[in-house]
Write an enzyme that holds these catalytic residues in place. Structure first.
Site, PDB file in Angstrom:
ATOM      1  N   ASP A 155     -58.201 -69.044 -12.183  1.00 25.70           N
ATOM      2  CA  ASP A 155     -57.858 -67.737 -11.617  1.00 25.70           C
ATOM      3  C   ASP A 155     -56.990 -67.015 -12.651  1.00 25.70           C
ATOM      4  O   ASP A 155     -55.808 -67.315 -12.800  1.00 25.70           O
ATOM      5  CB  ASP A 155     -57.095 -67.946 -10.298  1.00 25.70           C
ATOM      6  CG  ASP A 155     -56.554 -66.634  -9.733  1.00 25.70           C
ATOM      7  OD1 ASP A 155     -56.834 -65.566 -10.309  1.00 25.70           O
ATOM      8  OD2 ASP A 155     -55.838 -66.687  -8.705  1.00 25.70           O
ATOM      9  N   TRP A 202     -50.182 -68.962  -5.364  1.00 27.13           N
ATOM     10  CA  TRP A 202     -51.593 -68.571  -5.408  1.00 27.13           C
ATOM     11  C   TRP A 202     -52.517 -69.773  -5.530  1.00 27.13           C
ATOM     12  O   TRP A 202     -53.597 -69.804  -4.922  1.00 27.13           O
ATOM     13  CB  TRP A 202     -51.846 -67.557  -6.536  1.00 27.13           C
ATOM     14  CG  TRP A 202     -51.232 -66.230  -6.203  1.00 27.13           C
ATOM     15  CD1 TRP A 202     -50.185 -65.636  -6.833  1.00 27.13           C
ATOM     16  CD2 TRP A 202     -51.590 -65.354  -5.116  1.00 27.13           C
ATOM     17  NE1 TRP A 202     -49.866 -64.443  -6.216  1.00 27.13           N
ATOM     18  CE2 TRP A 202     -50.712 -64.238  -5.162  1.00 27.13           C
ATOM     19  CE3 TRP A 202     -52.548 -65.393  -4.106  1.00 27.13           C
ATOM     20  CZ2 TRP A 202     -50.775 -63.191  -4.252  1.00 27.13           C
ATOM     21  CZ3 TRP A 202     -52.613 -64.345  -3.193  1.00 27.13           C
ATOM     22  CH2 TRP A 202     -51.742 -63.259  -3.277  1.00 27.13           C
ATOM     23  N   LYS A 209     -54.683 -55.682 -12.110  1.00 25.74           N
ATOM     24  CA  LYS A 209     -53.447 -55.904 -12.870  1.00 25.74           C
ATOM     25  C   LYS A 209     -53.651 -55.497 -14.331  1.00 25.74           C
ATOM     26  O   LYS A 209     -53.137 -54.491 -14.757  1.00 25.74           O
ATOM     27  CB  LYS A 209     -53.010 -57.351 -12.734  1.00 25.74           C
ATOM     28  CG  LYS A 209     -52.693 -57.678 -11.265  1.00 25.74           C
ATOM     29  CD  LYS A 209     -52.303 -59.099 -11.077  1.00 25.74           C
ATOM     30  CE  LYS A 209     -52.306 -59.523  -9.628  1.00 25.74           C
ATOM     31  NZ  LYS A 209     -51.174 -59.010  -8.856  1.00 25.74           N
TER      32      LYS A 209
HETATM   33  C1  LIG Z   1     -52.809 -65.170  -9.523  1.00 21.09           C
HETATM   34  C2  LIG Z   1     -53.291 -64.375  -8.343  1.00 21.09           C
HETATM   35  N1  LIG Z   1     -54.354 -64.799  -7.661  1.00 21.09           N
HETATM   36  C3  LIG Z   1     -54.817 -64.129  -6.597  1.00 21.09           C
HETATM   37  C4  LIG Z   1     -54.210 -62.979  -6.145  1.00 21.09           C
HETATM   38  C5  LIG Z   1     -54.763 -62.241  -4.958  1.00 21.09           C
HETATM   39  O1  LIG Z   1     -55.429 -61.102  -5.413  1.00 21.09           O
HETATM   40  P1  LIG Z   1     -56.127 -60.069  -4.418  1.00 21.09           P
HETATM   41  O2  LIG Z   1     -55.050 -59.261  -3.803  1.00 21.09           O
HETATM   42  O3  LIG Z   1     -57.023 -59.283  -5.342  1.00 21.09           O
HETATM   43  O4  LIG Z   1     -56.905 -60.840  -3.424  1.00 21.09           O
HETATM   44  C6  LIG Z   1     -53.099 -62.486  -6.829  1.00 21.09           C
HETATM   45  C7  LIG Z   1     -52.419 -61.250  -6.380  1.00 21.09           C
HETATM   46  O5  LIG Z   1     -51.359 -60.882  -6.803  1.00 21.09           O
HETATM   47  C8  LIG Z   1     -52.636 -63.208  -7.952  1.00 21.09           C
HETATM   48  O6  LIG Z   1     -51.563 -62.779  -8.629  1.00 21.09           O
END
Ligand SMILES: Cc1ncc(COP(=O)(O)O)c(C=O)c1O
Length: 356
Positions: A173, A103, A197
């Site tokens: 994040d 991520w 989540k």
């Molecule tokens: C740490 C992290 N950042 C970003 C995301 C992406 O999230 P989204 O699907 O809301 O764009 C996720 C998705 O699992 C994540 O775990």
């Protein structure tokens, strides 16, 4: 109602039963509004109270100082991967991204459209184990507009807590660790998290931003991604996802009723310890993250023995434990245990892991 399952999905994730019960009631009529929560106007007083209450709860739970704004924005964390650099690139040229996994890499890659991105090493291989470098070892360019970090990497289950003293504003994040880590907000410039989540359902992100970092958006920033515009309009720039905001409020209330973030952190430690102890006790299973950086939220492991992973997934499913398939890029098993996951669910899974 059918048999209650234990759900370990990575997101959208398990919601506490009490929260689902409350939603069920409010789907018919929200308070005395004569309307379903699904019908409520984003301009109504009822909704304005939902947003105010959520902000007050979040401020209280994380002791957010007065010089930070709390925003609710449509869309998930991937949209914030664009929003963050856009909101800095009116003034800034460079940003640094701490590389701790999938991520953080994706966030940095998307930011390259707007800024020069420097990746900073965040992981080290240490005696066949993957560890996070400590913040004093991060090589951050002091000219960077910000350093972006991902304290919990959801796919591989790598976690670090706290950022020490970094010279430039830190943007975090928190998508998979919101309300699940004890953090000092004053050490960060921006914190954001998609809500699906540990803060409810999909379709929404929460952003916490320090006042002095507002006003740096580049001209091309869409209105719906501008942090300053969200502050000016109390997050109602257009028709915001009302239902997702309402569920976020319920989750914040629930966390407060449980005793706050420290209690959530302790429960996450307890649940994950049950699983890691079981994994470590079974010589057929592998988790190669060093102990101090094993995620207390997403426990991922695999096996070199044929059939062990599929056998465990099958048995688990038969016993009502679902959502355990590893991420499509990583394979193996991944148990995601956000605030809605009970200790009992972790105990049941730990027993099966020992037997795998
Ligand atoms: C740490 C992290 N950042 C970003 C995301 C992406 O999230 P989204 O699907 O809301 O764009 C996720 C998705 O699992 C994540 O775990």
């Amino acid at each position: 109602m059918g048999k209650i399952l234990h759900y370990f999905g990575a997101g959208p994730a398990a919601l506490p039963f009490e929260v689902k019960q409350r939603i069920q009631k409010d789907i018919i009529e929200y308070e005395d509004s004569k309307l379903s929560i699904l019908e409520l106007s984003h301009r109504s007083e009822y909704f304005s109270n939902i947003l105010d209450r959520s902000k007050t709860l979040l401020r209280e739970l994380y002791a957010i100082p007065d010089n930070y704004q709390i925003l609710f924005m449509a869309g998930g964390a991937t949209l914030q991967f664009d929003a963050v650099p856009l909101n800095f690139s009116g003034k800034a040229k460079y940003a640094s991204y701490l590389d701790t996994g999938f991520w953080s890499r994706k966030a940095g890659k998307l930011a390259k459209k707007y800024l020069d991105v420097k990746f900073v090493a965040g992981l080290i291989d240490h005696a066949n184990e993957i560890c996070c470098l400590s913040s004093s070892e991060w090589q951050v360019d002091a000219q960077s507009a910000y350093l972006h970090v991902t304290p919990n990497e959801t796919i591989n289950g790598v976690e670090f807590v706290g950022v020490g003293n970094v010279e430039v504003p830190v943007v975090a994040d928190l998508t998979s660790c919101m309300l699940m880590q004890n953090i000092d907000v004053s050490k960060f410039g921006v914190l954001y998290a998609a809500t699906q989540k540990s803060l409810g359902i999909a379709g929404l992100s929460v952003v916490i931003i320090r006042n002095d970092l507002l006003g740096g958006a580049s001209q091309i920033t869409p209105d719906l991604l501008r942090y300053d515009l969200h502050v000016e309009n109390n997050s109602i720039v257009n028709t915001i996802p009302v239902f997702a905001c309402y569920v976020a409020m319920l989750m914040l209330l629930w966390v407060k009723e449980q005793g706050g973030i420290s209690v959530m952190v302790e429960q996450a430690k307890l649940r994950s310890k049950l699983l890691y102890d079981a994994v470590d006790s079974n010589s057929k299973l592998i988790n190669n993250i060093c102990k101090k950086n094993r995620s207390t939220i997403n426990v991922a492991f695999t096996s070199n023995y044929q059939g062990v992973v599929t056998g465990l997934l099958d048995t688990a499913e038969k016993e009502g434990l679902i959502g355990l398939q590893g991420h499509r890029r990583a394979g193996g098993v991944r148990a995601s245990m956000y605030n809605g996951t009970s200790i009992d669910a972790a105990k049941k899974l730990a027993r099966l892991i020992r037997l795998a």
